[in-house]
Design an enzyme around this catalytic site. Structure first.
Site, PDB file in Angstrom:
ATOM      1  N   LYS A   1       0.840  -1.195   0.000  1.00 53.64           N
ATOM      2  CA  LYS A   1       0.000   0.000   0.000  1.00 53.64           C
ATOM      3  C   LYS A   1       0.877   1.248   0.000  1.00 53.64           C
ATOM      4  O   LYS A   1       1.897   1.304   0.694  1.00 53.64           O
ATOM      5  CB  LYS A   1      -0.918  -0.027   1.223  1.00 53.64           C
TER       6      LYS A   1
ATOM      7  N   SER B   1      -9.248   3.048   2.445  1.00 50.70           N
ATOM      8  CA  SER B   1      -8.188   3.605   1.628  1.00 50.70           C
ATOM      9  C   SER B   1      -7.315   2.537   0.959  1.00 50.70           C
ATOM     10  O   SER B   1      -6.435   2.871   0.160  1.00 50.70           O
ATOM     11  CB  SER B   1      -7.300   4.521   2.489  1.00 50.70           C
TER      12      SER B   1
ATOM     13  N   SER C   1     -10.332   1.280   6.599  1.00 50.34           N
ATOM     14  CA  SER C   1      -9.574   1.223   5.348  1.00 50.34           C
ATOM     15  C   SER C   1      -9.175  -0.168   4.888  1.00 50.34           C
ATOM     16  O   SER C   1      -8.741  -0.335   3.746  1.00 50.34           O
ATOM     17  CB  SER C   1      -8.325   2.102   5.458  1.00 50.34           C
TER      18      SER C   1
END
Length: 466
Positions: free
Chosen positions: A75, A150, A174
């Protein structure tokens, strides 16, 4: 194939790491331009050279980790050696970290091969993955819809088979929200089970690192690598990650489940509510005692938003003076609100949080599991900034529609998103199972039983099977 299966085939030399890399690169070439999930990719030749090195190490008989040879794209809010660290922001478009987080180092040591990064919202803020640097990530079940966030890039890469494993982090949903939007599973671990260092405010906050996967079994596989204390992270409590290698099968007869879809009155889109209401009978068929009861989450909103805003202002506040023009309005608003939060405000929130945690613990003495929605809405239009109303109720900020996730974050307890069904127009809907503090294995076992009973998670997006 599951990540477990692929890793086992590499280890037994039935397939090579190069074969695995080539297969995933072929999918990335075909699918990624349509969904925009993986960013900052290494050239194919570099990826294949890393895979060849993994095969050579296996041939030499070196000691290897359980994830040996599996490609991964971390990520983009994780610092990873050799890759840009943009945080989804034009401000950091050319930032390259000098080191990497404990979490990344641990997963890398388990044998993964980093090949890129996965897309995130700007600074990881919000649960809709778009930014001014790379653009929006699209939902593979419907390319006009949001992938969530996210960890939206990670979820889409995993759902489409461009990656066999994926990582994320979760402050207010997220990990769980994008898993929910992409028919995946994701575990938000107990706070303190997985290292998060370096953290600018150790001991204060709700952020966790954790896994996304296509099955609960793969989640446990990844947790056996990710979990456990580290000397570099004083917030990690002692734990034994080997518990995640134990069988997930468990008789759920007599297990008490608090059925509280809207957490006591949050607005929930009727299509989401309909899907999840159909699954109550699944828990009952597993032998669970399902009761209509909700924990008292009074104060969760103020506690979470106060501490979150204060942290955001502390980390990003210095950027406002010179970089405001490069920041999205929601980030600016979040930072400015955080700058108004006083030390007394934070003290009051921390004191209230202790009382809140005591109340939730007492509730779970009778009900070890709570079942509720993950998201209050199904995947929404990718072109909008965030849902501005739910069933006629106005959402006043970009976080309002995420309360069903971030209220649970405030409990510090483990929570999983597991596929529950699809709306009439084919959009994924997951449900959230919340367990007792430090009972991450228990959450995985109940989720595994539900997954095996429903098989909803086996349905892959059309873009991935054509």
């Amino acid at each position: 194939m599951s990540a477990r299966e692929v890793a086992a085939l590499i280890r037994s030399r039935q397939i090579s790491a190069r074969d695995v890399m080539r297969a995933h690169l072929d999918r990335i070439v075909r699918i990624n331009p349509r969904v925009n999930a993986i960013v900052s990719m290494l050239p194919d030749e570099a990826c294949l050279a890393l895979a060849d090195d993994a095969d050579a190490r296996l041939a030499r008989g070196e000691a290897l980790g359980p994830l040996h040879g599996l490609p991964i794209a971390f990520k983009d809010n994780q610092p990873v050696k050799g890759f840009p660290w943009t945080r989804g922001s034009r401000i950091f478009a050319h930032d390259v970290p000098l080191g990497e987080s404990i979490f990344v180092s641990r997963v890398r040591a388990a044998g993964v091969i980093p090949i890129g990064k996965t897309n995130i919202p700007e600074f990881g803020m919000g649960s809709h993955t778009y930014n001014g640097l790379f653009g929006a990530t699209r939902n593979p079940y419907n390319l006009t819809k949001s992938a969530g966030g996210s960890s939206g890039g990670a979820a889409v890469a995993l759902a489409t088979g461009m990656l066999p494993v994926a990582d994320g982090n979760d402050l207010g949903g997220s990990l769980r929200n994008p898993a929910n939007f992409n028919n995946l599973v994701a575990l938000r671990p107990t706070v303190g089970l997985v290292p998060v260092a370096p953290d600018p405010f150790p001991g204060i906050g709700f952020n966790v690192n954790g896994p996304l996967a296509r099955s609960v079994s793969d989640l446990a596989f990844l947790m056996s690598v990710m979990a456990g204390p580290d000397r570099g992270d004083s917030d990690c409590f002692p734990s034994d990650p080997s518990v995640f290698t134990e069988p997930l099968d468990r008789d759920m007869t007599g297990t008490r489940v608090a059925w509280c879809l809207d957490l006591g009155g949050l607005p929930v889109d009727r299509s989401v509510r309909h899907v999840i209401e159909q699954q109550r009978q699944t828990f009952e068929s597993l032998g669970c005692i399902v009761e209509d009861v909700c924990p008292d989450l009074t104060g969760a909103d103020d506690i979470f938003l106060t501490i979150r805003g204060w942290r955001a202002a502390g980390v990003l506040g210095p950027l406002l003076a010179e970089q405001r023009h490069l920041m999205k309005p929601e980030a600016i608003g979040e930072i400015e609100r955080g700058l108004t939060i006083t030390r007394d405000d934070v003290d009051r929130a921390l004191i209230r949080h202790r009382s809140f945690l005591d109340g939730f613990r007492r509730f779970q003495e009778r009900y070890p599991f709570v079942v509720c929605v993950v998201n209050q809405v199904p995947p929404f239009d990718v072109e909008i900034d965030w849902p501005h109303s739910i069933e006629g109720v106005t959402m006043n900020s970009y976080t309002d529609w995420m309360k069903s996730a971030y209220w649970i974050s405030t409990t510090l307890c483990p929570a999983i998103s597991v596929p529950a069904g699809f709306t009439d127009d084919g959009l994924p809907v997951g449900l959230q199972i919340v367990g007792r503090y430090k009972d991450d294995v228990g959450v995985l076992r109940l989720a595994y039983a539900f997954e095996q009973a429903t098989r909803v998670g086996e349905r892959r997006p059309p873009i991935a099977v054509r």
